[in-house]
Design a protein around this motif. Sequence first.
Motif, short mmCIF file in Angstrom:
data_model
loop_
_atom_site.label_atom_id
_atom_site.label_comp_id
_atom_site.label_asym_id
_atom_site.label_seq_id
_atom_site.Cartn_x
_atom_site.Cartn_y
_atom_site.Cartn_z
N UNK A 80 -3.08 -1.07 -3.78
CA UNK A 80 -3.71 -2.34 -3.42
C UNK A 80 -4.84 -2.18 -2.42
N UNK A 81 -4.76 -1.16 -1.59
CA UNK A 81 -5.72 -1.01 -0.49
C UNK A 81 -5.65 0.43 -0.01
N UNK A 82 -6.79 1.12 0.02
CA UNK A 82 -6.84 2.49 0.50
C UNK A 82 -7.98 2.63 1.49
N UNK A 83 -7.68 3.22 2.61
CA UNK A 83 -8.69 3.52 3.62
C UNK A 83 -8.52 5.00 3.99
N UNK A 84 -9.65 5.69 4.13
CA UNK A 84 -9.64 7.12 4.46
C UNK A 84 -10.48 7.36 5.70
N UNK A 85 -9.97 8.19 6.59
CA UNK A 85 -10.73 8.58 7.79
C UNK A 85 -10.71 10.09 7.89
N UNK A 86 -11.89 10.69 7.88
CA UNK A 86 -12.01 12.14 8.07
C UNK A 86 -11.92 12.47 9.55
N UNK A 96 -2.56 3.85 2.67
CA UNK A 96 -2.47 3.25 1.35
C UNK A 96 -1.41 2.16 1.34
N UNK A 97 -1.82 0.98 0.90
CA UNK A 97 -0.88 -0.11 0.64
C UNK A 97 -0.69 -0.15 -0.88
N UNK A 98 0.59 -0.19 -1.32
CA UNK A 98 0.86 -0.17 -2.76
C UNK A 98 2.11 -0.97 -3.09
N UNK A 99 2.10 -1.53 -4.29
CA UNK A 99 3.29 -2.16 -4.86
C UNK A 99 4.07 -1.05 -5.56
N UNK A 100 5.31 -0.84 -5.14
CA UNK A 100 6.12 0.23 -5.71
C UNK A 100 7.38 -0.32 -6.37
N UNK A 101 7.75 0.31 -7.46
CA UNK A 101 9.07 0.12 -8.05
C UNK A 101 9.65 1.53 -8.14
N UNK A 102 10.75 1.74 -7.42
CA UNK A 102 11.34 3.08 -7.32
C UNK A 102 12.85 2.96 -7.53
N UNK A 103 13.38 3.86 -8.32
CA UNK A 103 14.82 3.95 -8.49
C UNK A 103 15.33 5.05 -7.56
N UNK A 104 16.23 4.68 -6.66
CA UNK A 104 16.80 5.64 -5.72
C UNK A 104 18.31 5.63 -5.90
N UNK A 105 18.84 6.75 -6.33
CA UNK A 105 20.29 6.89 -6.55
C UNK A 105 20.83 5.78 -7.44
N UNK A 106 20.06 5.43 -8.47
CA UNK A 106 20.51 4.43 -9.42
C UNK A 106 20.22 2.99 -9.07
N UNK A 112 6.29 -3.99 -1.44
CA UNK A 112 5.00 -3.53 -0.95
C UNK A 112 5.25 -2.54 0.17
N UNK A 113 4.59 -1.39 0.09
CA UNK A 113 4.80 -0.32 1.07
C UNK A 113 3.45 0.17 1.59
N UNK A 114 3.50 0.75 2.79
CA UNK A 114 2.33 1.37 3.39
C UNK A 114 2.63 2.85 3.59
N UNK A 132 4.06 8.99 6.78
CA UNK A 132 5.22 8.09 6.75
C UNK A 132 5.01 7.07 5.64
N UNK A 133 6.10 6.45 5.25
CA UNK A 133 6.05 5.31 4.33
C UNK A 133 7.00 4.27 4.87
N UNK A 134 6.56 3.01 4.85
CA UNK A 134 7.43 1.94 5.32
C UNK A 134 7.16 0.68 4.52
N UNK A 135 8.19 -0.15 4.40
CA UNK A 135 8.01 -1.41 3.68
C UNK A 135 7.16 -2.37 4.50
N UNK A 136 6.41 -3.20 3.78
CA UNK A 136 5.66 -4.27 4.43
C UNK A 136 6.43 -5.54 4.17
N UNK A 137 6.86 -6.16 5.23
CA UNK A 137 7.66 -7.37 5.11
C UNK A 137 6.74 -8.58 5.22
#
Length: 138
Positions: A80-86, A96-106, A112-114, A132-137
């Motif tokens: 959904x949103x990507x920013x890069x800093x060299x 990176x902000x993204x909509x994820x669908x992930x199956x974890x242990x079934x 939405x995660x960052x 790191x990755x964390x949910x966006x509430x």
Amino acid sequence: MDDVDTTAFEQVLVGPADREIVLLEARIRAAQLNADLAALEELISDDLLFTGPDGELGTKAQDLEAYRSGTVRFVAHVPEHLRVRRVGADVAISSLRAQLTVEVAGTLSRGTYRYTRVWAREDGAWRVVGGHVSPILD
């Protein structure tokens, strides 16, 4: 591996274009979606420091085993949103902000995660060395 489609990232890139890092983000996304262990092995540093959504520090070996065993399976990954800093020629930080669908242990999880990734050139190759990755509430 320049044949990876970067369109999804180019459409959501904010700020200066950075073709090299956009390509790396597209490659790691494709590797996650396809559980491509060879690509993940290549893209992740052996000395990775990565904090997962549970706040726990994870290693490259743990990450690869989760894909290998099928404990983690990405079903969908929509940037959904990507920013890069060299930070010099050999280090970059991506957010990176993204909509994820992930199956974890079934169990299927959607949200939405960052991701924050630190990319560094190690022995001539770009790898994720930290992040790191964390949910966006909402």
